[in-house]
Write a protein that holds these residues in place. Structure first.
Motif, PDB file in Angstrom:
ATOM      1  N   LEU A 166      47.005  44.325  36.439  1.00 44.27           N
ATOM      2  CA  LEU A 166      46.554  43.090  36.538  1.00 44.27           C
ATOM      3  C   LEU A 166      46.068  42.317  35.021  1.00 44.27           C
ATOM      4  O   LEU A 166      46.277  41.161  34.595  1.00 44.27           O
ATOM      5  CB  LEU A 166      45.478  42.828  37.478  1.00 44.27           C
ATOM      6  N   ILE A 167      45.338  43.271  34.396  1.00 44.70           N
ATOM      7  CA  ILE A 167      44.960  43.071  32.961  1.00 44.70           C
ATOM      8  C   ILE A 167      46.356  42.815  32.007  1.00 44.70           C
ATOM      9  O   ILE A 167      46.239  41.698  31.256  1.00 44.70           O
ATOM     10  CB  ILE A 167      44.432  44.200  32.476  1.00 44.70           C
TER      11      ILE A 167
ATOM     12  N   LEU B 125      47.360  39.197  32.958  1.00 44.22           N
ATOM     13  CA  LEU B 125      46.551  38.461  32.202  1.00 44.22           C
ATOM     14  C   LEU B 125      46.846  38.263  31.014  1.00 44.22           C
ATOM     15  O   LEU B 125      46.686  37.175  30.257  1.00 44.22           O
ATOM     16  CB  LEU B 125      44.867  38.893  32.599  1.00 44.22           C
TER      17      LEU B 125
ATOM     18  N   GLN C 184      44.588  47.461  38.387  1.00 43.68           N
ATOM     19  CA  GLN C 184      43.843  46.734  37.507  1.00 43.68           C
ATOM     20  C   GLN C 184      44.540  46.807  36.254  1.00 43.68           C
ATOM     21  O   GLN C 184      44.461  45.745  35.667  1.00 43.68           O
ATOM     22  CB  GLN C 184      42.511  47.604  37.390  1.00 43.68           C
TER      23      GLN C 184
END
Lengths: 192, 107
Positions: free
Chosen positions: A134-135, A138, A131
């Motif tokens: 992914l962040i 992003l 996660q």
């Protein structure tokens, strides 16, 4: 209290008494504005703060406070509470974008301070490794793509609502979302 | 099915965003802090506006007084009133086309 649309609106009691902060308000319009903004604050402050964090604002409290000040100033031109929420969301998006652009310009002339890196790491400390990756990916996307993805996949807004919040056409929203997801998928594939 | 398909990315993105958002909490005194700031800014905005209006009004008044003060103090020719008692004002002789000197009929 009665709202402009004729629907009675309950007046919430703010955490701190109003008289402790400012002199008594004589004008009924001002009193209505105070109560309306207080109610909006109670309903939407935390979601707006979270939106600012997810969009990558380095000082989300200031961004959200500024958004509420904008709505406080333009209260008489506001149609209803639903419009207020959309207006707040749009303002938070715009202010965060402006803040990020300002930081990007500032970083061209200065080295990133360690405090910023610590603050960024703190906000993602509770996430799993995948996660967090992914962040991080992003946050490296272009601002518009990041906004479209957050509004779509966190708030679950429709394309027309995202378009209204971002001030772009629904077609552009579709493009930004597709490109953002493609970039994230590619980054996740490269990570494996 | 491919593990890194866009659908899976979308799902993972939603979970990651939700997890990140859950960790964000507003400060308990956020409203009082923000409201104090709004009221301060609003007061300052109104003060600046009042000062601006006062400055513009004063400037306009001063400019008007100065312009009035610049007008000549001697009597003008339009309302001299000399030579006429029936409301027909005396005027200077005019030159008509074809006349090099003021024609008698024009007077």
């Amino acid at each position: 209290m009665r709202h402009r649309s004729g629907i009675p609106v309950p007046v919430p009691q703010p955490a701190v008494p109003a008289e402790a902060l400012a002199p008594a308000i004589d004008d009924p319009a001002d009193a209505e504005r105070e109560a309306g903004v207080a109610r909006l604050f109670e309903l939407h402050y935390t979601p707006m703060l979270r939106l600012a964090v997810l969009l990558g604002a380095d000082d989300p409290e200031n961004v959200v406070a500024e958004a509420y000040y904008q709505i406080y100033r333009r209260w008489r031109r506001l149609r209803d509470t639903a419009a207020a929420e959309a207006y707040l969301r749009s303002t938070v998006c715009n202010l965060t974008r402006m803040r990020i652009r300002h930081l990007q310009m500032a970083r061209k002339h200065a080295v990133r301070s360690p405090d910023e890196m610590v603050a960024s790491a703190e906000s993602t400390a509770l996430l799993r490794d995948d996660q967090r990756a992914l962040i991080d990916t992003l946050r490296q996307l272009p601002t518009r793509q990041r906004e479209a993805l957050v509004l779509r996949h966190w708030l679950g807004l429709k394309e027309s609502e995202i378009a209204a919040a971002m001030g772009i056409s629904p077609g552009s929203v579709k493009t930004h979302t597709a490109r953002g997801i493609a970039a994230l998928t590619q980054a996740m594939e490269a990570r494996k | 099915m491919n593990d890194t398909s866009p659908d899976r990315t979308e799902r993972e993105l939603g979970e990651a965003l939700a997890a990140l958002a859950d960790g964000v909490r507003g400060a308990p005194d956020a409203y009082s802090t923000a409201r104090g700031d709004w009221l301060r800014r609003e007061r300052r905005r109104r003060l600046v506006l009042a000062v601006l209006i006062a400055v513009v009004f004063t400037l306009a008044t001063l400019i008007g007084l100065w312009v009035l003060n610049q007008t000549p103090s001697d009597r003008g020719v339009i309302f001299s009133g000399a030579g006429s008692t029936s409301g027909v004002l005396a005027s200077l002789p005019r030159t008509l086309p074809g006349c090099l000197v003021p024609c008698a009929s024009a007077v």
